[in-house]
Design an enzyme around this catalytic site. Structure first.
Site, PDB file in Angstrom:
ATOM      1  N   GLU A 164       5.367   5.003  -8.426  1.00  0.00           N
ATOM      2  CA  GLU A 164       4.054   5.239  -7.819  1.00  0.00           C
ATOM      3  C   GLU A 164       3.330   6.481  -8.341  1.00  0.00           C
ATOM      4  OE1 GLU A 164       4.345   5.033  -3.554  1.00  0.00           O
ATOM      5  OE2 GLU A 164       4.849   2.902  -3.618  1.00  0.00           O
ATOM      6  N   GLU A 350       9.128  -2.750  -4.110  1.00  0.00           N
ATOM      7  CA  GLU A 350       9.179  -2.228  -2.735  1.00  0.00           C
ATOM      8  C   GLU A 350       8.273  -3.072  -1.859  1.00  0.00           C
ATOM      9  OE1 GLU A 350       8.275   1.941  -1.968  1.00  0.00           O
ATOM     10  OE2 GLU A 350       9.394   2.527  -3.753  1.00  0.00           O
TER      11      GLU A 350
HETATM   12  C1  FCB Z   1       6.394   4.261  -0.925  1.00  0.00           C
HETATM   13  C2  FCB Z   1       7.441   5.162  -1.554  1.00  0.00           C
HETATM   14  C3  FCB Z   1       8.771   5.121  -0.846  1.00  0.00           C
HETATM   15  C4  FCB Z   1       8.615   5.024   0.648  1.00  0.00           C
HETATM   16  C5  FCB Z   1       7.682   3.911   1.028  1.00  0.00           C
HETATM   17  C6  FCB Z   1       7.509   3.715   2.500  1.00  0.00           C
HETATM   18  O1  FCB Z   1       5.138   4.774  -1.194  1.00  0.00           O
HETATM   19  O2  FCB Z   1       7.632   4.816  -2.889  1.00  0.00           O
HETATM   20  O3  FCB Z   1       9.512   6.233  -1.262  1.00  0.00           O
HETATM   21  O4  FCB Z   1       8.241   6.238   1.156  1.00  0.00           O
HETATM   22  O5  FCB Z   1       6.427   4.146   0.454  1.00  0.00           O
END
Ligand code: FCB
Length: 444
Positions: A164, A350
């Site tokens: 990110e 994610e």
């Molecule tokens: C993302 C991050 C991860 C976690 C999630 C909820 O932005 O990559 O580390 O904090 O959100």
């Protein structure tokens, strides 16, 4: 329900500073997150990742948990300050050894490691030299990547350079809510560029040090919609999409930046730090897969600042973070990325949700999270059906953990962590996921 392809990877994700703890053990140096979290007022109740889930000592138990759930892959991150406590130079063998142990434990259980090289824990000594505002950090990142791949590349074949970059740049340097906690537009934009250069340098270095490596990056992507048809709001949505999504997608998939975004940035800052040689390097470094972190879409209106839009509060159901629950947008997002950046295999690296979980008689009944996962997995399946080359899905997160500025107040795990005792309790959502994965394997 339709079935996922046989080779589809179901995994879970974490990040070093969020789960490892052992912040001062075996020669680990401080990172900008240690310093930030230890600065009063920066995190919920001043909480830090000093102990977190203690995965540094409990990785064997966590690997067993993953095996029991039937997970095929673990996405974890490597802490740069464990490998290179000063950021560069001397490698700390004890830090390397930890990741060797973890990787061995995973491989013994048939779990494929997916290692992220940078999940926000920049060594503090590099932070003191300007961190990502300094072009040199991109080269130090590549040196670190090479050092890691030299030592772990025979066992780990799948790598993510950065997690990110948009969040690093904007939340860390524009909003100031993440380390290093700065609020400076020009700085944030410079950081965004240096991260992309660092990514490209790291890709080049990894390829030079491992012929087996499959390399990707994990981008946080958020579909952006204008609040209404008002031209100013439509324009704001388009530029916000450019800032958040296209800037990074174009950089890693095409080795260029979108012209409309550059034009907007050029009006507020001097972009002369974008060197042609760096753009040429970015152009040459292609990725093998793209990781997408998806949580929620945004609805925006034009704001006062040329680069900041006004985000509207969501309507409809939200998670404990206040993030709207919109699984159908994940399908659209995957289709869009596959259409605009064709030929790149995709992973959801994610996706998940925080809810206020409680333990009742040794169980955690998190039906809302199980529903969240089911609906988002269905969206993945629908995208595959639409022809998207989606290869895997990693739930965020394996464990409840240190949720950055929110400390331990937000629980994202499919496994509950009792921070007093470090006891792990698979939540109902984990048990649901286990069944789901098993059913896929049975029918596949
Ligand atoms: C993302 C991050 C991860 C976690 C999630 C909820 O932005 O990559 O580390 O904090 O959100």
């Amino acid at each position: 329900m339709k079935q996922f392809p046989k080779e589809f990877v179901f995994g879970a994700a974490t990040a070093a500073y969020q789960v490892e703890g052992a912040a001062q053990e075996d020669g680990r140096g401080p990172s900008i997150w240690d310093v930030f979290a230890h600065t009063p007022g920066k995190t919920y109740l001043g909480q830090t990742g000093d102990i977190a889930c203690d995965q540094y000592h409990r990785y064997q138990e966590d690997v067993r948990l993953m095996r029991d759930l039937g997970l095929a892959s673990y996405r974890f991150s490597i802490a740069w300050p464990r490998i290179l406590p000063s950021g560069a130079g001397q490698v700390n063998q004890a830090g390397v050894d930890y990741y060797l142990r973890l990787t061995e434990a995973l491989l013994e259980q048939g779990i494929t490691p997916l290692a992220t090289l940078y999940h926000w824990d920049l060594p503090q000594p590099l932070g003191e030299r300007g961190g990502w505002t300094n072009r040199d950090t991109a080269s130090y990142f590549a040196e670190y990547a090479a050092a890691v791949v030299d030592r772990l590349g025979d066992r780990i074949h799948r790598w993510i350079t950065l997690n990110e970059p948009s969040v690093v740049a904007y939340v860390g340097h524009l909003l100031g809510q993440h380390a290093p906690g700065h609020q400076d537009t020009a700085e944030a934009l410079r950081v965004a560029h240096h991260l992309m250069v660092g990514h490209a340098e790291a890709v080049e270095a990894i390829r030079a040090h491992s012929s087996l490596a499959e390399i990707g990056v994990a981008l946080s992507l958020s579909p952006v919609h204008p609040a209404d048809a008002e031209p100013a709001n439509v324009a704001a949505a388009s530029i916000y999409d450019g800032q958040l999504n296209r800037y990074f997608l174009d950089a890693v998939c095409r080795g260029e930046y979108p012209q409309d975004v550059l034009a907007a940035y050029g009006q507020v800052v001097d972009l002369s730090y974008i060197a042609q040689a760096d753009m040429n390097l970015m152009k040459r470094q292609t990725i093998d897969f793209l990781g997408i972190n998806y949580y929620f879409p945004s609805v925006v209106r034009a704001g006062g600042h040329p680069l900041l839009v006004e985000t509207l509060p969501p309507d409809g159901p939200v998670t404990e973070m206040g993030w709207p629950i919109r699984p159908e947008e994940l399908r659209d997002l995957l289709r869009r990325v596959a259409r605009d950046y064709p030929g790149i295999p995709l992973y959801v690296t994610e996706n998940g949700a925080a809810f206020a979980d409680t333990v009742e008689a040794g169980r955690v009944h998190d039906q809302a999270r199980a529903d969240f996962l089911r609906s988002h997995l269905e969206a993945c399946l629908a995208a595959i059906d639409d022809g998207v080359d989606l290869r895997g899905y990693y739930v965020w997160s394996l464990l409840d953990n240190f949720e950055w500025a929110y400390g331990y107040s937000k629980r994202f795990g499919i496994v509950y962590v009792d921070y007093e005792t470090q006891q792990r309790i698979p939540k109902d959502s984990a048990l649901w996921l286990k069944q789901f994965i098993a059913a896929q394997a049975d029918n596949g």
